[in-house]
Scaffold this motif. Sequence first.
Motif, PDB file in Angstrom:
ATOM      1  N   GLY A  45     -15.033   5.228  60.538  1.00 62.25           N
ATOM      2  CA  GLY A  45     -14.794   5.909  61.800  1.00 62.25           C
ATOM      3  C   GLY A  45     -14.405   7.360  61.628  1.00 62.25           C
ATOM      4  N   THR A  46     -13.551   7.659  60.657  1.00 59.87           N
ATOM      5  CA  THR A  46     -13.154   9.050  60.436  1.00 59.87           C
ATOM      6  C   THR A  46     -14.338   9.896  59.977  1.00 59.87           C
ATOM      7  OG1 THR A  46     -12.425   8.435  58.188  1.00 59.87           O
ATOM      8  CG2 THR A  46     -10.743   8.519  59.919  1.00 59.87           C
ATOM      9  N   LEU A  47     -15.220   9.311  59.178  1.00 59.69           N
ATOM     10  CA  LEU A  47     -16.418  10.034  58.759  1.00 59.69           C
ATOM     11  C   LEU A  47     -17.321  10.338  59.953  1.00 59.69           C
ATOM     12  CD1 LEU A  47     -17.335   8.083  55.482  1.00 59.69           C
ATOM     13  CD2 LEU A  47     -16.358  10.380  55.643  1.00 59.69           C
ATOM     14  N   VAL A  48     -17.507   9.330  60.818  1.00 59.66           N
ATOM     15  CA  VAL A  48     -18.358   9.521  61.998  1.00 59.66           C
ATOM     16  C   VAL A  48     -17.783  10.596  62.911  1.00 59.66           C
ATOM     17  CG1 VAL A  48     -19.224   8.434  64.105  1.00 59.66           C
ATOM     18  CG2 VAL A  48     -19.306   7.191  61.939  1.00 59.66           C
ATOM     19  N   MET A  49     -16.470  10.560  63.151  1.00 61.44           N
ATOM     20  CA  MET A  49     -15.856  11.533  64.061  1.00 61.44           C
ATOM     21  C   MET A  49     -15.929  12.948  63.502  1.00 61.44           C
ATOM     22  SD  MET A  49     -12.550   9.563  65.718  1.00 61.44           S
ATOM     23  CE  MET A  49     -11.726   9.279  64.137  1.00 61.44           C
ATOM     24  N   ALA A  50     -15.711  13.108  62.201  1.00 61.14           N
ATOM     25  CA  ALA A  50     -15.770  14.441  61.606  1.00 61.14           C
ATOM     26  C   ALA A  50     -17.172  15.029  61.726  1.00 61.14           C
ATOM     27  CB  ALA A  50     -15.337  14.377  60.138  1.00 61.14           C
ATOM     28  N   VAL A  51     -18.182  14.205  61.464  1.00 61.57           N
ATOM     29  CA  VAL A  51     -19.558  14.676  61.581  1.00 61.57           C
ATOM     30  C   VAL A  51     -19.914  14.927  63.042  1.00 61.57           C
ATOM     31  CG1 VAL A  51     -21.961  14.013  61.234  1.00 61.57           C
ATOM     32  CG2 VAL A  51     -20.305  13.558  59.450  1.00 61.57           C
ATOM     33  N   HIS A  52     -19.438  14.061  63.913  1.00 63.95           N
ATOM     34  CA  HIS A  52     -19.729  14.177  65.338  1.00 63.95           C
ATOM     35  C   HIS A  52     -19.137  15.456  65.926  1.00 63.95           C
ATOM     36  CE1 HIS A  52     -19.380  13.231  69.658  1.00 63.95           C
ATOM     37  NE2 HIS A  52     -20.478  12.534  69.458  1.00 63.95           N
ATOM     38  N   ASP A  53     -17.925  15.844  65.495  1.00 65.00           N
ATOM     39  CA  ASP A  53     -17.291  17.053  66.004  1.00 65.00           C
ATOM     40  C   ASP A  53     -18.042  18.309  65.604  1.00 65.00           C
ATOM     41  OD1 ASP A  53     -15.254  15.716  67.303  1.00 65.00           O
ATOM     42  OD2 ASP A  53     -13.928  15.736  65.567  1.00 65.00           O
ATOM     43  N   ALA A  54     -18.851  18.208  64.565  1.00 67.60           N
ATOM     44  CA  ALA A  54     -19.615  19.368  64.115  1.00 67.60           C
ATOM     45  C   ALA A  54     -20.899  19.539  64.909  1.00 67.60           C
ATOM     46  CB  ALA A  54     -19.952  19.227  62.626  1.00 67.60           C
ATOM     47  N   SER A  55     -21.199  18.645  65.815  1.00 64.48           N
ATOM     48  CA  SER A  55     -22.509  18.613  66.461  1.00 64.48           C
ATOM     49  C   SER A  55     -22.811  19.850  67.287  1.00 64.48           C
ATOM     50  CB  SER A  55     -22.619  17.365  67.356  1.00 64.48           C
ATOM     51  OG  SER A  55     -21.648  17.408  68.376  1.00 64.48           O
ATOM     52  N   ASP A  56     -21.807  20.442  67.920  1.00 67.51           N
ATOM     53  CA  ASP A  56     -22.073  21.567  68.805  1.00 67.51           C
ATOM     54  C   ASP A  56     -22.490  22.829  68.078  1.00 67.51           C
ATOM     55  OD1 ASP A  56     -21.641  20.093  70.998  1.00 67.51           O
ATOM     56  OD2 ASP A  56     -19.831  21.110  71.665  1.00 67.51           O
ATOM     57  N   TYR A  57     -22.069  23.001  66.852  1.00 69.78           N
ATOM     58  CA  TYR A  57     -22.423  24.239  66.160  1.00 69.78           C
ATOM     59  C   TYR A  57     -23.076  24.013  64.802  1.00 69.78           C
ATOM     60  CZ  TYR A  57     -17.684  23.149  64.573  1.00 69.78           C
ATOM     61  OH  TYR A  57     -16.557  22.510  64.119  1.00 69.78           O
ATOM     62  N   PHE A  58     -23.223  22.772  64.369  1.00 68.54           N
ATOM     63  CA  PHE A  58     -23.952  22.455  63.147  1.00 68.54           C
ATOM     64  C   PHE A  58     -24.887  21.281  63.448  1.00 68.54           C
ATOM     65  CE2 PHE A  58     -20.027  24.084  60.858  1.00 68.54           C
ATOM     66  CZ  PHE A  58     -20.613  25.284  60.527  1.00 68.54           C
ATOM     67  N   GLU A  90     -28.112  20.473  63.092  1.00 66.48           N
ATOM     68  CA  GLU A  90     -29.000  19.874  62.110  1.00 66.48           C
ATOM     69  C   GLU A  90     -28.238  19.198  60.984  1.00 66.48           C
ATOM     70  OE1 GLU A  90     -30.793  23.469  61.639  1.00 66.48           O
ATOM     71  OE2 GLU A  90     -31.877  23.230  63.513  1.00 66.48           O
ATOM     72  N   VAL A  91     -27.106  19.814  60.585  1.00 67.48           N
ATOM     73  CA  VAL A  91     -26.272  19.193  59.555  1.00 67.48           C
ATOM     74  C   VAL A  91     -25.742  17.863  60.063  1.00 67.48           C
ATOM     75  CG1 VAL A  91     -24.178  19.481  58.192  1.00 67.48           C
ATOM     76  CG2 VAL A  91     -25.666  21.428  58.604  1.00 67.48           C
ATOM     77  N   THR A  92     -25.390  17.831  61.348  1.00 62.57           N
ATOM     78  CA  THR A  92     -24.854  16.617  61.944  1.00 62.57           C
ATOM     79  C   THR A  92     -25.882  15.502  61.928  1.00 62.57           C
ATOM     80  OG1 THR A  92     -23.415  17.895  63.370  1.00 62.57           O
ATOM     81  CG2 THR A  92     -23.880  15.654  64.052  1.00 62.57           C
ATOM     82  N   ALA A  93     -27.115  15.816  62.337  1.00 67.12           N
ATOM     83  CA  ALA A  93     -28.158  14.786  62.369  1.00 67.12           C
ATOM     84  C   ALA A  93     -28.341  14.169  60.995  1.00 67.12           C
ATOM     85  CB  ALA A  93     -29.462  15.399  62.868  1.00 67.12           C
ATOM     86  N   GLY A  94     -28.397  15.027  59.960  1.00 63.02           N
ATOM     87  CA  GLY A  94     -28.548  14.496  58.612  1.00 63.02           C
ATOM     88  C   GLY A  94     -27.319  13.728  58.169  1.00 63.02           C
ATOM     89  N   GLY A  95     -26.128  14.212  58.554  1.00 64.39           N
ATOM     90  CA  GLY A  95     -24.899  13.534  58.178  1.00 64.39           C
ATOM     91  C   GLY A  95     -24.780  12.174  58.807  1.00 64.39           C
ATOM     92  N   VAL A  96     -25.126  12.071  60.120  1.00 68.43           N
ATOM     93  CA  VAL A  96     -25.076  10.775  60.795  1.00 68.43           C
ATOM     94  C   VAL A  96     -26.055   9.803  60.159  1.00 68.43           C
ATOM     95  CG1 VAL A  96     -25.455   9.569  62.980  1.00 68.43           C
ATOM     96  CG2 VAL A  96     -24.241  11.742  62.956  1.00 68.43           C
ATOM     97  N   CYS A  97     -27.231  10.292  59.758  1.00 69.02           N
ATOM     98  CA  CYS A  97     -28.217   9.417  59.093  1.00 69.02           C
ATOM     99  C   CYS A  97     -27.640   8.851  57.798  1.00 69.02           C
ATOM    100  CB  CYS A  97     -29.496  10.199  58.811  1.00 69.02           C
ATOM    101  SG  CYS A  97     -30.531  10.473  60.260  1.00 69.02           S
ATOM    102  N   ARG A  98     -26.916   9.661  57.059  1.00 69.63           N
ATOM    103  CA  ARG A  98     -26.300   9.182  55.816  1.00 69.63           C
ATOM    104  C   ARG A  98     -25.244   8.130  56.117  1.00 69.63           C
ATOM    105  NH1 ARG A  98     -23.817  12.999  51.714  1.00 69.63           N
ATOM    106  NH2 ARG A  98     -23.790  11.025  50.619  1.00 69.63           N
ATOM    107  N   ILE A  99     -24.466   8.366  57.170  1.00 76.05           N
ATOM    108  CA  ILE A  99     -23.411   7.412  57.510  1.00 76.05           C
ATOM    109  C   ILE A  99     -24.015   6.110  58.024  1.00 76.05           C
ATOM    110  CG2 ILE A  99     -21.476   6.991  59.076  1.00 76.05           C
ATOM    111  CD1 ILE A  99     -20.796   9.943  58.850  1.00 76.05           C
ATOM    112  N   ILE A 100     -25.101   6.202  58.796  1.00 74.37           N
ATOM    113  CA  ILE A 100     -25.783   4.984  59.248  1.00 74.37           C
ATOM    114  C   ILE A 100     -26.280   4.189  58.046  1.00 74.37           C
ATOM    115  CG2 ILE A 100     -27.827   4.106  60.441  1.00 74.37           C
ATOM    116  CD1 ILE A 100     -27.461   6.272  62.520  1.00 74.37           C
ATOM    117  N   HIS A 101     -26.824   4.884  57.057  1.00 62.95           N
ATOM    118  CA  HIS A 101     -27.241   4.200  55.828  1.00 62.95           C
ATOM    119  C   HIS A 101     -26.041   3.529  55.162  1.00 62.95           C
ATOM    120  CE1 HIS A 101     -28.138   3.989  51.461  1.00 62.95           C
ATOM    121  NE2 HIS A 101     -29.350   3.650  51.876  1.00 62.95           N
ATOM    122  N   CYS A 102     -24.903   4.242  55.176  1.00 61.66           N
ATOM    123  CA  CYS A 102     -23.683   3.698  54.572  1.00 61.66           C
ATOM    124  C   CYS A 102     -23.210   2.453  55.312  1.00 61.66           C
ATOM    125  CB  CYS A 102     -22.594   4.773  54.582  1.00 61.66           C
ATOM    126  SG  CYS A 102     -20.927   4.176  54.227  1.00 61.66           S
TER     127      CYS A 102
END
Length: 351
Positions: free
Chosen positions: A232-245, A247-259
């Motif tokens: 959950g903490t990983l998801v929230m940290a990546v999610h908070d970056a969505s407004d200004y990062f 593309e990084v967020t999309a890739g980060g969420v994909c990694r977490i979904i894999h995890c």
Amino acid sequence: MFQTIYDWFWWDRLWLPYNLTWTDLEDRDGRIYAKASDLYVTIPCAFAFMIIRYLFERSVATYFARVLGIKEKVRLRVKPNPILEKSFRASSKHPRQSDIEGLSKKCGLSPRQVERWFRRRRNLERPSVLKKFREACWRFTFYVLAFTAGLAVIVDKPWFYDLRETWKGFPIQTMLPSQYWYYMIELGFYWSLLFSVAFDVKRKDFREQIIHHVATIILISFSWCTNYVRAGTLVMAVHDASDYFLEVTAGGVCRIIHCTVIYPLELYPAFFGYYFFNAILVVLQLLHIFWAALILRMTLKFMTGNQIVEDERSDRDETDNSEDEDDEEPVKNGLISNGHSTLNNNHTKSE
């Protein structure tokens, strides 16, 4: 009956891996675990956020708007008309031609005047640029601070660098004080967004925003109650970056979904909670893709020469042609219904 529903909802087999029960997540031997009752504090936290937001928007955000030259846009007013107002509220904000003709006869106005009245009335319903800026400024400020705080919470944890560590010993993983406050603040913020949705800027993606807020609240609450806290903490940290990062967020969420999809199966068989968590996570990812497509479309319009690019999610003001002004009726107190007193003064002098 209530007890039966309660027992069924919290049935171990739904939310926990095989051979584990809720008693395994009771505090003992110095270990502290997340509890559903902890989430009650997020409701008063949400109201606190709403008060802070109100003060922030009218002080800090307004100051920055003034510095950037963002002002309230003066919109043309409409002459009060109970018949047209009732139709606007009860029937349609975009009446058909047959409805316009019927309203024209009832009000003693021409169809052209009725159309203009509805056009200007719709414009009055639309939020100003200043209101949009204040709201965006508040969210941007929160996401920057939350993302920074999230990194501080997880950057020194082994699962930040090795995602397999997320599930080491799951769900017998003690809860840390930093994780507690991170969760309470995040969940309180999203409750505040849901509570204030009726007063926020209404965009074309209003339904998607509601789905996003509800899905986020469910995901955070579920991950807390079932001790998916590390994920959950990983998801929230990546999610908070969505407004200004984005593309990084999309890739980060994909990694977490894999995890969250692959690694847990190495430790225990799939269960309902496993599917539920990943389903909500996929919903959030689809929404990120949806908003990424809108942003990319606006970027392409800008790059192809359209210097003024409107927000794809917002309705723009409808134009009001100047040649329509000549058949406008005067209003009391020296004002014509378009809000320009000078026109009425000139008309008086000419007489």
